[in-house]
Design an enzyme around this catalytic site. Structure first.
Site, PDB file in Angstrom:
ATOM      1  N   ASP A 167      35.187  59.221  31.961  1.00 20.20           N
ATOM      2  CA  ASP A 167      35.780  60.464  32.441  1.00 20.20           C
ATOM      3  C   ASP A 167      36.980  59.999  33.254  1.00 20.20           C
ATOM      4  O   ASP A 167      36.812  59.482  34.359  1.00 20.20           O
ATOM      5  CB  ASP A 167      34.787  61.231  33.318  1.00 20.20           C
ATOM      6  CG  ASP A 167      35.372  62.555  33.783  1.00 20.20           C
ATOM      7  OD1 ASP A 167      36.532  62.562  34.232  1.00 20.20           O
ATOM      8  OD2 ASP A 167      34.677  63.580  33.691  1.00 20.20           O
ATOM      9  N   HIS A 168      38.185  60.151  32.715  1.00 18.20           N
ATOM     10  CA  HIS A 168      39.325  59.458  33.345  1.00 18.20           C
ATOM     11  C   HIS A 168      39.598  59.953  34.768  1.00 18.20           C
ATOM     12  O   HIS A 168      40.199  59.251  35.563  1.00 18.20           O
ATOM     13  CB  HIS A 168      40.578  59.508  32.454  1.00 18.20           C
ATOM     14  CG  HIS A 168      41.344  60.793  32.525  1.00 18.20           C
ATOM     15  ND1 HIS A 168      41.030  61.878  31.764  1.00 18.20           N
ATOM     16  CD2 HIS A 168      42.416  61.163  33.265  1.00 18.20           C
ATOM     17  CE1 HIS A 168      41.869  62.859  32.035  1.00 18.20           C
ATOM     18  NE2 HIS A 168      42.732  62.457  32.952  1.00 18.20           N
TER      19      HIS A 168
ATOM     20  N   ARG B  66      43.497  52.277  10.195  1.00 18.18           N
ATOM     21  CA  ARG B  66      43.700  52.307   8.739  1.00 18.18           C
ATOM     22  C   ARG B  66      45.148  52.032   8.370  1.00 18.18           C
ATOM     23  O   ARG B  66      45.440  51.593   7.276  1.00 18.18           O
ATOM     24  CB  ARG B  66      43.397  53.715   8.200  1.00 18.18           C
ATOM     25  CG  ARG B  66      41.956  53.997   7.966  1.00 18.18           C
ATOM     26  CD  ARG B  66      41.865  55.488   7.635  1.00 18.18           C
ATOM     27  NE  ARG B  66      40.500  55.947   7.635  1.00 18.18           N
ATOM     28  CZ  ARG B  66      39.764  56.061   6.538  1.00 18.18           C
ATOM     29  NH1 ARG B  66      40.257  55.763   5.370  1.00 18.18           N
ATOM     30  NH2 ARG B  66      38.524  56.493   6.615  1.00 18.18           N
TER      31      ARG B  66
ATOM     32  N   HIS C 187      35.434  66.775  33.978  1.00 24.03           N
ATOM     33  CA  HIS C 187      36.260  66.445  35.148  1.00 24.03           C
ATOM     34  C   HIS C 187      35.911  67.268  36.387  1.00 24.03           C
ATOM     35  O   HIS C 187      35.731  66.740  37.481  1.00 24.03           O
ATOM     36  CB  HIS C 187      37.737  66.662  34.844  1.00 24.03           C
ATOM     37  CG  HIS C 187      38.217  65.975  33.594  1.00 24.03           C
ATOM     38  ND1 HIS C 187      37.776  64.740  33.213  1.00 24.03           N
ATOM     39  CD2 HIS C 187      39.118  66.357  32.653  1.00 24.03           C
ATOM     40  CE1 HIS C 187      38.395  64.389  32.087  1.00 24.03           C
ATOM     41  NE2 HIS C 187      39.192  65.353  31.732  1.00 24.03           N
TER      42      HIS C 187
HETATM   43  C1  BG6 Z   1      41.949  65.765  29.357  1.00 22.87           C
HETATM   44  C2  BG6 Z   1      41.953  67.070  28.630  1.00 22.87           C
HETATM   45  O1  BG6 Z   1      40.651  65.275  29.477  1.00 22.87           O
HETATM   46  O2  BG6 Z   1      42.516  65.946  30.649  1.00 22.87           O
HETATM   47  C3  BG6 Z   1      43.367  67.622  28.535  1.00 22.87           C
HETATM   48  O3  BG6 Z   1      41.413  66.903  27.332  1.00 22.87           O
HETATM   49  C4  BG6 Z   1      43.990  67.701  29.891  1.00 22.87           C
HETATM   50  O4  BG6 Z   1      43.367  68.895  27.907  1.00 22.87           O
HETATM   51  C5  BG6 Z   1      43.856  66.380  30.642  1.00 22.87           C
HETATM   52  O5  BG6 Z   1      45.364  68.023  29.721  1.00 22.87           O
HETATM   53  C6  BG6 Z   1      44.318  66.532  32.078  1.00 22.87           C
HETATM   54  O6  BG6 Z   1      44.347  65.276  32.683  1.00 22.87           O
HETATM   55  P1  BG6 Z   1      45.296  64.967  33.918  1.00 22.87           P
HETATM   56  O7  BG6 Z   1      44.947  63.571  34.303  1.00 22.87           O
HETATM   57  O8  BG6 Z   1      46.703  65.148  33.445  1.00 22.87           O
HETATM   58  O9  BG6 Z   1      44.939  65.985  34.971  1.00 22.87           O
END
Ligand code: BG6
Length: 504
Positions: A185-186, A50, A248
């Protein structure tokens, strides 16, 4: 530079193009892919938001994000200039259906420019509550019926509970095929997490002992030193169990516990992982206190700095009952894991930033050494450090050099840093490349997300029914509440935080 096959022509639309996720993670990831020649020969990136931006101002804004957050800073010998030519900005009100025609027009224009129909990727880098609305406005566009080339990427949190996740799945599946939906899911994009599969299934050594006959228990810790980082509003609706365990941590658990896949096919891997989730014993609401512990940090000190308690954070209720720490003991009811507890814990404002998995093996069945030889005797242990350390350590007993017989544990260490010269890619680089290539192996399927929600729902319900009376119950710079120690101590174990030589 290594020659590799690049993904087909792709056009990425990033909803939330002026937001934080794009600024910190997505743009740096795309830029790094470009530098490493992983971006398609023909591509376009369209940030949608936006905020009012001219293209040049938008590019400048992204460059600042890259300078701050990318693993490679700066303009890299003119590469930024080249990359940024592919980036444009589309100011658009995502709530207004008629505006979506602008997207269709850009696709048509790029198709002409590329001389071929590109992959069209819609990335939802927006607040979760906006996703259903945007998806339902995208759905009717003609391009979305192209199940081969059009994809939608959805960030976590995927729903707020089982019911909302199910509703979101239904909505998405009414407009897209499952193959078009990429739920991120990173953690699954992290090098060290992917390496769990290599360790387990590319080596003949571990698999024969990877079961209840040799493994005593498994621990998974994801500890953070940061607090809620200005995300109090989001976190109040979430808490540690929703924010980390539902996604995670359970994904890490699946990587450790899954059966060997027959092939590297996306559905095959995901089938094996969902089997684990389905085999995890359901914790009933009334049992939650036996299997789960919650915590919230109070005010205190970290490395000489005064830290506000969670309840003092911006956007947080001063009497909040939200968990900033959660620990759960899971059991997996199958042949491989019967009787092997899996302990998981995660928390904010903890003593260390560390994500590690510990596989604790059973003691040797008979000890023939004289007692004085083995005062520091410990069972074998495999520790997989996911981040920030990236290594795998195997602890075993060795004899001290010298004439007397004295044994103690030593570590055999594989360290990424020492073994490889190249920088490992960030999780988002891997995942964005997979989306462009159409490889869904590292993404969550609808049934996985729902199976994970089913496991945490009874605990969430128990916690909601019984507001905590002891919050805040841990100090910053600690390892969480005492009850978390008790959870594991009851079984005769203790949490492993950092792989040091002599701790058990
Ligand atoms: C995210 C959460 O998915 O993962 C955060 O929403 C968290 O709260 C983060 O800090 C942690 O990711 P990483 O890669 O730093 O362990």
């Amino acid at each position: 530079m290594e020659q590799h096959k690049r993904p087909p022509a792709s056009l990425l639309f990033i909803f939330g193009g002026s937001g934080d996720l794009n600024y910190r993670k997505l743009s740096p990831a795309l830029y790094n892919l470009f530098i490493d020649q992983w971006m398609p020969e023909k591509f376009g990136i369209v940030g949608i938001g936006r905020t009012d931006y001219e293209n040049d101002a938008y590019r400048q804004h992204l460059l600042e994000g890259i300078q701050q957050f990318s693993r490679r800073k700066g303009e890299q010998n003119g590469q930024w200039k080249e990359f940024s030519r592919h980036v444009t900005y589309l100011r658009m009100d995502a709530e207004n259906e008629s505006e979506y025609q602008k997207i269709a027009a850009i696709v048509a224009e790029k198709e002409k420019e590329f001389g071929e129909h590109p992959n069209v990727i819609f990335y939802m880098a927006v607040a979760p509550q906006l996703v259903p609305d945007i998806a339902s406005k995208l759905g009717p566009l003609n391009i979305c019926s192209d199940t081969k080339c059009t994809r939608i990427v959805v960030e976590k949190p995927f729903g707020h509970d089982l019911e909302s996740a199910h509703r979101l799945n239904l909505l998405l599946s009414s407009m897209f095929d499952e193959e078009q939906i990429y739920r991120i899911d990173h953690y699954l994009g992290k090098e060290t997490v992917q390496n769990i599969l290599a360790l387990r299934f590319a080596n003949a050594l571990f698999e024969p002992i990877w079961n209840r006959n040799y493994i005593d228990h498994v621990q998974i810790t994801a500890a953070e030193t940061v607090g809620v980082e200005g995300r109090g509003g989001y976190y109040e609706q979430s808490g540690a169990l929703r924010d980390m365990v539902q996604n995670h941590m359970l994904q890490l658990l699946c990587m450790v516990a899954m059966e060997a896949p027959v092939s590297f096919n996306a559905n095959e891997i995901r089938n094996k992982k969902v089997d684990v989730l389905n085999a995890i014993r359901k914790i009933r609401t009334e049992q939650a206190h036996e299997f789960a512990v919650r915590g919230q940090y109070g005010e205190g000190w970290m490395k000489g700095e005064k830290i506000a308690g969670y309840r003092q954070e911006k956007g947080v209720d001063p009497e909040s009952g939200t968990d900033t720490f959660a620990a759960v003991k899971f059991h997996i009811d199958n042949w491989r894991w019967q009787g092997v507890p899996f302990y998981v814990r995660t928390g904010k404002r903890m003593n260390q930033k560390t994500t590690i998995i510990t596989i604790q093996f059973r003691p040797a069945p008979h000890y023939s050494f004289p007692p004085e030889a083995a005062e520091t005797w410990r069972p074998n242990r495999l520790t997989i450090s996911i981040a920030p350390e990236m290594d795998i350590r195997l602890r075993f007993q060795a004899k001290h050099p010298g004439q007397s017989l004295s044994l103690s544990p030593v570590d055999m260490i594989f360290s990424y840093k020492d073994a490889y010269e190249t920088d490992e890619p960030e999780a988002y680089e891997t995942l964005l490349l997979d989306v462009m290539e159409g490889n869904a192996t590292l993404f969550m399927r609808a049934d996985q997300v729902e199976a994970a929600w089913k496991l945490v729902m009874p605990i969430l319900e128990a916690w909601e029914n019984r507001p905590p009376v002891d919050f805040p119950n841990y100090s910053p710079d600690s390892w969480g509440p005492e009850d978390a120690e008790a959870l594991i101590a009851r079984d005769g174990h203790n949490w492993v935080s950092l792989p040091t030589k002599n701790d058990k």
